[in-house]
Design a protein around this motif. Structure first.
Motif, PDB file in Angstrom:
ATOM      1  N   ILE A   1       5.947 -13.376  -7.120  1.00  0.00           N
ATOM      2  CA  ILE A   1       4.670 -12.662  -7.143  1.00  0.00           C
ATOM      3  C   ILE A   1       4.812 -11.378  -7.958  1.00  0.00           C
ATOM      4  O   ILE A   1       5.819 -10.671  -7.852  1.00  0.00           O
ATOM      5  N   GLY A   2       3.799 -11.051  -8.742  1.00  0.00           N
ATOM      6  CA  GLY A   2       3.806  -9.806  -9.498  1.00  0.00           C
ATOM      7  C   GLY A   2       3.644  -8.593  -8.592  1.00  0.00           C
ATOM      8  O   GLY A   2       3.099  -8.687  -7.491  1.00  0.00           O
ATOM      9  N   PHE A   3       4.110  -7.439  -9.058  1.00  0.00           N
ATOM     10  CA  PHE A   3       4.028  -6.207  -8.273  1.00  0.00           C
ATOM     11  C   PHE A   3       2.581  -5.863  -7.923  1.00  0.00           C
ATOM     12  O   PHE A   3       2.280  -5.474  -6.794  1.00  0.00           O
ATOM     13  N   ASP A   4       1.682  -5.997  -8.908  1.00  0.00           N
ATOM     14  CA  ASP A   4       0.273  -5.657  -8.665  1.00  0.00           C
ATOM     15  C   ASP A   4      -0.320  -6.551  -7.582  1.00  0.00           C
ATOM     16  O   ASP A   4      -1.055  -6.070  -6.694  1.00  0.00           O
ATOM     17  N   ASP A   5      -0.008  -7.835  -7.621  1.00  0.00           N
ATOM     18  CA  ASP A   5      -0.526  -8.759  -6.610  1.00  0.00           C
ATOM     19  C   ASP A   5       0.036  -8.418  -5.233  1.00  0.00           C
ATOM     20  O   ASP A   5      -0.683  -8.475  -4.225  1.00  0.00           O
ATOM     21  N   PHE A   6       1.311  -8.082  -5.193  1.00  0.00           N
ATOM     22  CA  PHE A   6       1.919  -7.716  -3.912  1.00  0.00           C
ATOM     23  C   PHE A   6       1.262  -6.456  -3.337  1.00  0.00           C
ATOM     24  O   PHE A   6       0.954  -6.390  -2.143  1.00  0.00           O
ATOM     25  N   GLU A   7       1.024  -5.465  -4.171  1.00  0.00           N
ATOM     26  CA  GLU A   7       0.383  -4.234  -3.702  1.00  0.00           C
ATOM     27  C   GLU A   7      -1.020  -4.519  -3.180  1.00  0.00           C
ATOM     28  O   GLU A   7      -1.449  -3.927  -2.182  1.00  0.00           O
ATOM     29  N   LYS A   8      -1.733  -5.437  -3.826  1.00  0.00           N
ATOM     30  CA  LYS A   8      -3.072  -5.796  -3.350  1.00  0.00           C
ATOM     31  C   LYS A   8      -3.000  -6.483  -1.986  1.00  0.00           C
ATOM     32  O   LYS A   8      -3.850  -6.246  -1.122  1.00  0.00           O
ATOM     33  N   ILE A   9      -2.002  -7.331  -1.795  1.00  0.00           N
ATOM     34  CA  ILE A   9      -1.816  -8.006  -0.501  1.00  0.00           C
ATOM     35  C   ILE A   9      -1.574  -6.978   0.598  1.00  0.00           C
ATOM     36  O   ILE A   9      -2.161  -7.060   1.692  1.00  0.00           O
ATOM     37  N   VAL A  10      -0.716  -6.002   0.311  1.00  0.00           N
ATOM     38  CA  VAL A  10      -0.406  -4.977   1.309  1.00  0.00           C
ATOM     39  C   VAL A  10      -1.635  -4.129   1.609  1.00  0.00           C
ATOM     40  O   VAL A  10      -1.960  -3.863   2.780  1.00  0.00           O
ATOM     41  N   GLU A  11      -2.333  -3.692   0.584  1.00  0.00           N
ATOM     42  CA  GLU A  11      -3.515  -2.845   0.786  1.00  0.00           C
ATOM     43  C   GLU A  11      -4.594  -3.588   1.565  1.00  0.00           C
ATOM     44  O   GLU A  11      -5.262  -3.009   2.431  1.00  0.00           O
ATOM     45  N   LYS A  12      -4.765  -4.879   1.279  1.00  0.00           N
ATOM     46  CA  LYS A  12      -5.766  -5.674   2.003  1.00  0.00           C
ATOM     47  C   LYS A  12      -5.394  -5.770   3.485  1.00  0.00           C
ATOM     48  O   LYS A  12      -6.249  -5.611   4.375  1.00  0.00           O
ATOM     49  N   ALA A  13      -4.100  -6.002   3.770  1.00  0.00           N
ATOM     50  CA  ALA A  13      -3.652  -6.118   5.157  1.00  0.00           C
ATOM     51  C   ALA A  13      -3.826  -4.794   5.897  1.00  0.00           C
ATOM     52  O   ALA A  13      -4.253  -4.779   7.056  1.00  0.00           O
ATOM     53  N   LYS A  14      -3.533  -3.701   5.242  1.00  0.00           N
ATOM     54  CA  LYS A  14      -3.694  -2.366   5.867  1.00  0.00           C
ATOM     55  C   LYS A  14      -5.166  -2.090   6.152  1.00  0.00           C
ATOM     56  O   LYS A  14      -5.521  -1.567   7.200  1.00  0.00           O
ATOM     57  N   LYS A  15      -6.033  -2.458   5.198  1.00  0.00           N
ATOM     58  CA  LYS A  15      -7.465  -2.212   5.384  1.00  0.00           C
ATOM     59  C   LYS A  15      -8.014  -3.045   6.541  1.00  0.00           C
ATOM     60  O   LYS A  15      -8.816  -2.566   7.353  1.00  0.00           O
ATOM     61  N   GLU A  16      -7.601  -4.304   6.633  1.00  0.00           N
ATOM     62  CA  GLU A  16      -8.054  -5.162   7.706  1.00  0.00           C
ATOM     63  C   GLU A  16      -7.630  -4.614   9.069  1.00  0.00           C
ATOM     64  O   GLU A  16      -8.384  -4.680  10.054  1.00  0.00           O
ATOM     65  N   THR A  17      -6.441  -4.045   9.125  1.00  0.00           N
ATOM     66  CA  THR A  17      -5.973  -3.448  10.381  1.00  0.00           C
ATOM     67  C   THR A  17      -6.777  -2.204  10.725  1.00  0.00           C
ATOM     68  O   THR A  17      -7.141  -1.989  11.882  1.00  0.00           O
ATOM     69  N   THR A  18      -7.099  -1.395   9.712  1.00  0.00           N
ATOM     70  CA  THR A  18      -7.872  -0.159   9.934  1.00  0.00           C
ATOM     71  C   THR A  18      -9.294  -0.478  10.383  1.00  0.00           C
ATOM     72  O   THR A  18      -9.866   0.228  11.214  1.00  0.00           O
ATOM     73  N   ASP A  19      -9.852  -1.560   9.820  1.00  0.00           N
ATOM     74  CA  ASP A  19     -11.251  -1.903  10.116  1.00  0.00           C
ATOM     75  C   ASP A  19     -11.451  -2.517  11.497  1.00  0.00           C
ATOM     76  O   ASP A  19     -12.587  -2.603  11.988  1.00  0.00           O
ATOM     77  N   VAL A  20     -10.359  -3.000  12.089  1.00  0.00           N
ATOM     78  CA  VAL A  20     -10.497  -3.645  13.407  1.00  0.00           C
ATOM     79  C   VAL A  20     -10.904  -2.622  14.473  1.00  0.00           C
ATOM     80  O   VAL A  20     -10.359  -1.538  14.534  1.00  0.00           O
TER      81      VAL A  20
END
Length: 321
Positions: free
Chosen positions: A302-321
């Protein structure tokens, strides 16, 4: 300027102390300096000055709570009831580690004598822990700290680093998203895994894989520790992990463990655990601690940019809960 540099600037040369202490104030009301015997001291004002004094001493440190003292602070003579942590060691490295950890632990506490006693006990345990650290452990630490330095700016990934050694995953981004770091100095990208690090229904698992090449002019573990400490210095648990290595491993050994930086950068790959070769079944009932080697040479990463997007999405989903 970090706490060690502050101490060196003010107390780098010996001087005559006319009072009980000569001190400078740091953040959070913590004062650092030296006593009449030139012992490094960390001092904080007592919140309950009428309570009975507490005194305890070991070979390398001492604690005194609710003691009335006279000290020089900013060229002004002061009198207060204070708590005192003294480092009695003559070892320069131990003194620096004591200063770093004592100030962080005190800042994390509430300033009561109970909290100061907890700090003393943690420091005593830390300095009594003498442990041999293998080359493989140091190489693993190198890869983890390299990851912290690479993703500090974009992800602040240091905040997700495991607080204790030998936890199941190296980084716990969320309850669901986990990150494991592997490194090899061999010519094949082969890593050793526990089965549960690759096959579980509980987590989304990613693996950062490093291939490292020894190089006398490369980036040293000592330099990585120095850089990453700036990112970890406000968290006592993670700072203790690094300081434990500094305490138990000779500085020359840390400086001589060097790997070519360009080779590390080019060969740093990120994989989804779903794509890593493995036994494709959950751990059967009655089976424990299954481990095996996996070869990652011929699978997509996986590219670095894609990995960073995966992490940011997971963090946002946790914050929004």
């Amino acid at each position: 300027m970090n706490i060690v540099d502050t101490f060196r600037e003010h107390f780098g040369t010996l001087c005559n102390i006319c009072n009980d202490f000569s001190l400078v104030e740091c953040d959070d009301g913590i004062m650092i300096g030296v006593d009449k015997s030139a012992y490094l001291s960390v001092v904080i004002k007592s919140k309950r000055p009428r309570r009975f004094p507490i005194v305890h001493k070991t070979q390398n440190m001492s604690i005194e709570c609710n003691m009335r003292v006279t000290y020089m602070l900013n060229e002004i003579v002061c009198q207060d009831v204070v708590h005192i942590l003294r480092c009695l060691s003559d070892n320069p490295r131990e003194k620096e580690l004591f200063l770093e950890l004592a100030t962080v632990l005190i800042a994390e506490g509430d300033g009561t004598e109970e909290s100061i006693m907890d700090t003393f006990n943690l420091l005593r345990t830390f300095f009594n822990n003498k442990k041999d650290i293998s080359d493989n452990e140091l190489i693993g630490l190198y890869a983890e700290l390299f990851t912290i330095c690479v993703f500090h700016q974009s992800l602040g990934i240091e905040q997700y680093w495991q607080s204790r050694d030998r936890m199941k995953f190296d980084f716990s981004i969320t309850e669901k998203l986990k990150l494991e770091v592997k490194a090899t100095t061999k010519n094949s990208r082969t890593h050793h895994f526990r089965h549960e690090q690759l096959m579980t229904e509980l987590y989304d698992i990613y693996v950062i894989s490093y291939m490292l090449r020894y190089d006398d002019e490369g980036l040293s573990l000592f330099d990585l520790i120095k850089e990453s400490k700036e990112y970890l210095k406000i968290d006592s648990r993670k700072l203790m992990k690094i300081d434990n290595v500094l305490k138990n491993v000779a500085e020359d050994r840390l400086k001589n463990l060097r790997f070519n930086r360009d080779y590390t950068d080019v060969n740093m790959h990120i994989y989804s655990a779903m794509n890593i070769p493995k036994f494709n079944q959950l751990t059967p009932s009655g089976v424990a601690n299954a481990e095996y080697d996996c070869v990652l040479d011929n699978i997509g990463f996986i590219g670095f940019d894609d990995f960073e997007k995966i992490v940011e999405k997971a963090k946002k989903e946790t914050t929004d809960v």
